[in-house]
Design a protein around this motif. Structure first.
Motif, PDB file in Angstrom:
ATOM      1  N   PHE A  71      12.511   6.313 -23.575  1.00  0.00           N
ATOM      2  CA  PHE A  71      13.367   5.429 -24.367  1.00  0.00           C
ATOM      3  C   PHE A  71      12.618   4.970 -25.610  1.00  0.00           C
ATOM      4  N   GLU A  72      13.244   5.137 -26.790  1.00  0.00           N
ATOM      5  CA  GLU A  72      12.663   4.666 -28.058  1.00  0.00           C
ATOM      6  C   GLU A  72      11.206   5.120 -28.203  1.00  0.00           C
ATOM      7  N   ASN A  73      10.969   6.432 -27.954  1.00  0.00           N
ATOM      8  CA  ASN A  73       9.619   7.005 -28.033  1.00  0.00           C
ATOM      9  C   ASN A  73       8.637   6.347 -27.070  1.00  0.00           C
ATOM     10  N   GLN A  74       9.167   5.700 -26.052  1.00  0.00           N
ATOM     11  CA  GLN A  74       8.345   5.038 -25.047  1.00  0.00           C
ATOM     12  C   GLN A  74       8.588   5.696 -23.678  1.00  0.00           C
ATOM     13  N   THR A  75       7.514   5.915 -22.930  1.00  0.00           N
ATOM     14  CA  THR A  75       7.629   6.445 -21.571  1.00  0.00           C
ATOM     15  C   THR A  75       7.417   5.306 -20.582  1.00  0.00           C
ATOM     16  N   ILE A  76       8.404   5.109 -19.706  1.00  0.00           N
ATOM     17  CA  ILE A  76       8.325   4.080 -18.670  1.00  0.00           C
ATOM     18  C   ILE A  76       8.194   4.793 -17.325  1.00  0.00           C
ATOM     19  N   ASN A  77       7.014   4.688 -16.726  1.00  0.00           N
ATOM     20  CA  ASN A  77       6.781   5.284 -15.405  1.00  0.00           C
ATOM     21  C   ASN A  77       7.136   4.276 -14.323  1.00  0.00           C
ATOM     22  N   LEU A  78       7.997   4.668 -13.400  1.00  0.00           N
ATOM     23  CA  LEU A  78       8.331   3.841 -12.240  1.00  0.00           C
ATOM     24  C   LEU A  78       7.603   4.443 -11.043  1.00  0.00           C
ATOM     25  N   LEU A  79       6.663   3.696 -10.486  1.00  0.00           N
ATOM     26  CA  LEU A  79       5.719   4.231  -9.509  1.00  0.00           C
ATOM     27  C   LEU A  79       5.884   3.580  -8.136  1.00  0.00           C
ATOM     28  N   PRO A  80       5.496   4.281  -7.056  1.00  0.00           N
ATOM     29  CA  PRO A  80       5.626   3.721  -5.700  1.00  0.00           C
ATOM     30  C   PRO A  80       4.778   2.462  -5.509  1.00  0.00           C
ATOM     31  N   LYS A  81       5.353   1.502  -4.808  1.00  0.00           N
ATOM     32  CA  LYS A  81       4.685   0.208  -4.629  1.00  0.00           C
ATOM     33  C   LYS A  81       3.428   0.305  -3.781  1.00  0.00           C
ATOM     34  N   ILE A  82       3.326   1.315  -2.925  1.00  0.00           N
ATOM     35  CA  ILE A  82       2.179   1.400  -2.022  1.00  0.00           C
ATOM     36  C   ILE A  82       0.885   1.717  -2.771  1.00  0.00           C
ATOM     37  N   PHE A  83       0.990   2.111  -4.056  1.00  0.00           N
ATOM     38  CA  PHE A  83      -0.210   2.391  -4.849  1.00  0.00           C
ATOM     39  C   PHE A  83      -0.566   1.223  -5.774  1.00  0.00           C
ATOM     40  N   TYR A  84       0.130   0.119  -5.650  1.00  0.00           N
ATOM     41  CA  TYR A  84      -0.098  -0.998  -6.563  1.00  0.00           C
ATOM     42  C   TYR A  84      -1.343  -1.793  -6.161  1.00  0.00           C
ATOM     43  N   ASP A  85      -2.164  -2.094  -7.157  1.00  0.00           N
ATOM     44  CA  ASP A  85      -3.362  -2.927  -6.964  1.00  0.00           C
ATOM     45  C   ASP A  85      -3.422  -3.895  -8.145  1.00  0.00           C
ATOM     46  N   SER A  86      -3.131  -5.157  -7.883  1.00  0.00           N
ATOM     47  CA  SER A  86      -3.047  -6.149  -8.949  1.00  0.00           C
ATOM     48  C   SER A  86      -4.376  -6.381  -9.655  1.00  0.00           C
ATOM     49  N   SER A  87      -5.467  -6.024  -8.996  1.00  0.00           N
ATOM     50  CA  SER A  87      -6.788  -6.274  -9.578  1.00  0.00           C
ATOM     51  C   SER A  87      -7.279  -5.119 -10.446  1.00  0.00           C
ATOM     52  N   LYS A  88      -6.471  -4.053 -10.552  1.00  0.00           N
ATOM     53  CA  LYS A  88      -6.931  -2.857 -11.236  1.00  0.00           C
ATOM     54  C   LYS A  88      -5.945  -2.450 -12.326  1.00  0.00           C
ATOM     55  N   GLU A  89      -6.466  -2.083 -13.479  1.00  0.00           N
ATOM     56  CA  GLU A  89      -5.635  -1.560 -14.554  1.00  0.00           C
ATOM     57  C   GLU A  89      -5.289  -0.099 -14.259  1.00  0.00           C
ATOM     58  N   VAL A  90      -4.026   0.257 -14.461  1.00  0.00           N
ATOM     59  CA  VAL A  90      -3.570   1.615 -14.175  1.00  0.00           C
ATOM     60  C   VAL A  90      -3.858   2.507 -15.378  1.00  0.00           C
ATOM     61  N   LEU A  91      -4.695   3.516 -15.168  1.00  0.00           N
ATOM     62  CA  LEU A  91      -5.051   4.453 -16.229  1.00  0.00           C
ATOM     63  C   LEU A  91      -4.218   5.718 -16.121  1.00  0.00           C
ATOM     64  N   GLU A  92      -4.276   6.545 -17.147  1.00  0.00           N
ATOM     65  CA  GLU A  92      -3.485   7.780 -17.158  1.00  0.00           C
ATOM     66  C   GLU A  92      -3.862   8.691 -15.993  1.00  0.00           C
ATOM     67  N   ASP A  93      -5.152   8.768 -15.669  1.00  0.00           N
ATOM     68  CA  ASP A  93      -5.585   9.590 -14.535  1.00  0.00           C
ATOM     69  C   ASP A  93      -5.033   9.061 -13.217  1.00  0.00           C
ATOM     70  N   ASP A  94      -4.890   7.736 -13.096  1.00  0.00           N
ATOM     71  CA  ASP A  94      -4.301   7.151 -11.886  1.00  0.00           C
ATOM     72  C   ASP A  94      -2.855   7.577 -11.725  1.00  0.00           C
ATOM     73  N   VAL A  95      -2.122   7.605 -12.838  1.00  0.00           N
ATOM     74  CA  VAL A  95      -0.715   8.017 -12.796  1.00  0.00           C
ATOM     75  C   VAL A  95      -0.606   9.472 -12.352  1.00  0.00           C
ATOM     76  N   LYS A  96      -1.537  10.326 -12.811  1.00  0.00           N
ATOM     77  CA  LYS A  96      -1.537  11.732 -12.397  1.00  0.00           C
ATOM     78  C   LYS A  96      -1.694  11.862 -10.883  1.00  0.00           C
ATOM     79  N   VAL A  97      -2.627  11.077 -10.321  1.00  0.00           N
ATOM     80  CA  VAL A  97      -2.869  11.126  -8.875  1.00  0.00           C
ATOM     81  C   VAL A  97      -1.634  10.650  -8.109  1.00  0.00           C
ATOM     82  N   ILE A  98      -1.019   9.577  -8.583  1.00  0.00           N
ATOM     83  CA  ILE A  98       0.190   9.051  -7.931  1.00  0.00           C
ATOM     84  C   ILE A  98       1.314  10.089  -7.986  1.00  0.00           C
TER      85      ILE A  98
END
Length: 377
Positions: A71-98
């Protein structure tokens, strides 16, 4: 790139895009194909459930859907909740693994027949949707290069000789009465590549070509269109695509058919306000996870036979309240009832209930009583 986990984090969106995104998702929800991954209430619902829009703060929050929105040249990834870690920033490599995990789950789903997905992950991309396009394009192109699906289709045509059967009504009306008795209206079967299956492949390929930004994917999709150049441009719905059956000689085409259904049911691509090309591919994760558990047990665990959504038991004697456990598992010596819970359990060491909710326990107890089974999982 925006990363949202189911029911977890919130992300701000610029005010000028906020309302447009909500309108876009409402349109997608209303135009989507009725999917086997949605329940009856969700298929009737008119208000989109993909994202929560918090208007006071202009923030977005994900619901239970996993996938990607462009949307509007923006990519919005909707990811499974079981991989969420509030203490960690999600990097591009993390998204690949998920994304790799989600594809692994999908590879076991009963509603889909995936090829060996790992062969397409050597060049992993952060966009879950681009990975699916890669798998579809690579598999379909290789299959069509070896054999293009053909089947007998009834053709109606005027010929100078008799072929098949004569359509006497048309012959009298259109030929004999107009002095064209040398032309015969015939109906006959012809072995054609211009059939509904190839039309469906061509439709989905064109849809994906407008949405993909990856050069390799575009090459694969253009190669498919080249191979299907003689096939008509016809709109085929997901329901019609599901009904296409193959004899054992063409069983390899079932994978392509299931990919087509996946894209037709869960994606929408169109020109929004005649200016921007937008796209969304979204799956309700709790149903995908349930499907994955069934498929994994069925394929990987010897000696256990799973049955899903058994519907022949009722809670009451008048049979008004149907019981549908997620899984009924049979072994040589016993039967088990299992309920797939796609959720995170935060159980403290001193929690005597081990994170199990009371409602879940009541539900499983009702299953056990009515099915006459003492083992529940």
């Amino acid at each position: 790139m925006i990363n949202l986990f189911e029911y977890q984090n919130k992300v701000s969106l610029p005010e000028e895009h906020f309302e447009n995104l909500e309108m876009f998702l409402d349109d997608i929800w209303n135009k989507r194909e009725k999917s086997s991954y949605y329940n009856e209430d969700e298929n009737r619902e008119e208000v989109q459930h993909f994202l929560q829009f918090l208007h006071k703060t202009n923030q977005l929050k994900s619901n239970k859907y996993v996938g990607v929105i462009h949307f509007e040249n923006q990519t919005i990834n909707l990811l499974p909740k079981i991989f969420y870690d509030s203490s960690k920033e999600v990097l591009e490599d993390d998204v690949k693994v998920i994304n790799s995990h989600v594809l692994w789950w999908l590879s076991y789903c009963r509603k889909l027949k995936f090829p060996n997905y790992q062969t397409g992950l050597n060049n992993e991309q952060a966009d879950f949707f681009e990975i699916l396009i890669y798998l579809f394009g690579k598999y379909t192109k290789e299959l069509l290069n070896s054999s293009i699906y053909q089947k007998y289709i009834e053709i109606e045509n005027e010929l100078s000789f008799v072929k098949g059967r004569i359509d006497f009504n048309k012959y009298i009306t259109n030929n004999l009465s107009r002095g064209r008795n040398h032309k015969v209206s015939c109906a006959y079967d012809s072995f054609e590549m211009d059939n509904n299956f190839n039309q469906c492949i061509k439709q989905v390929t064109k849809l994906l070509l407008t949405a993909s930004k990856d050069n390799q994917n575009k090459r694969n999709l253009n190669d498919i269109l080249f191979l299907l150049d003689e096939v008509s441009d016809v709109s085929i719905g997901a329901d019609e695509c599901k009904r296409i059956l193959f004899n054992p000689m063409f069983s390899s085409f079932e994978t392509v058919r299931d990919y087509c259904v996946l894209f037709l049911e869960n994606s929408v691509s169109f020109n929004y306000k005649n200016s921007l090309k937008l796209f969304a591919f979204l799956l309700p994760m709790e149903y995908v996870f349930e499907d994955f558990i069934f498929g994994f047990i069925d394929r990987e665990i010897d000696g256990v036979k799973p049955f899903g959504q058994v519907k022949d038991k009722f809670l009451d004697t008048e049979q008004k309240f149907n019981l549908r456990p997620d899984l009924l598992l049979e072994t040589l010596s016993n039967k088990f009832i299992a309920d797939t819970k796609y959720k995170m359990v935060y159980a403290a060491e001193n929690d005597s209930k081990k994170g199990i909710s009371q409602n879940d326990l009541y539900q499983m107890t009702a299953y056990a009583i009515r099915f006459g089974i003492s083992d529940i999982k």
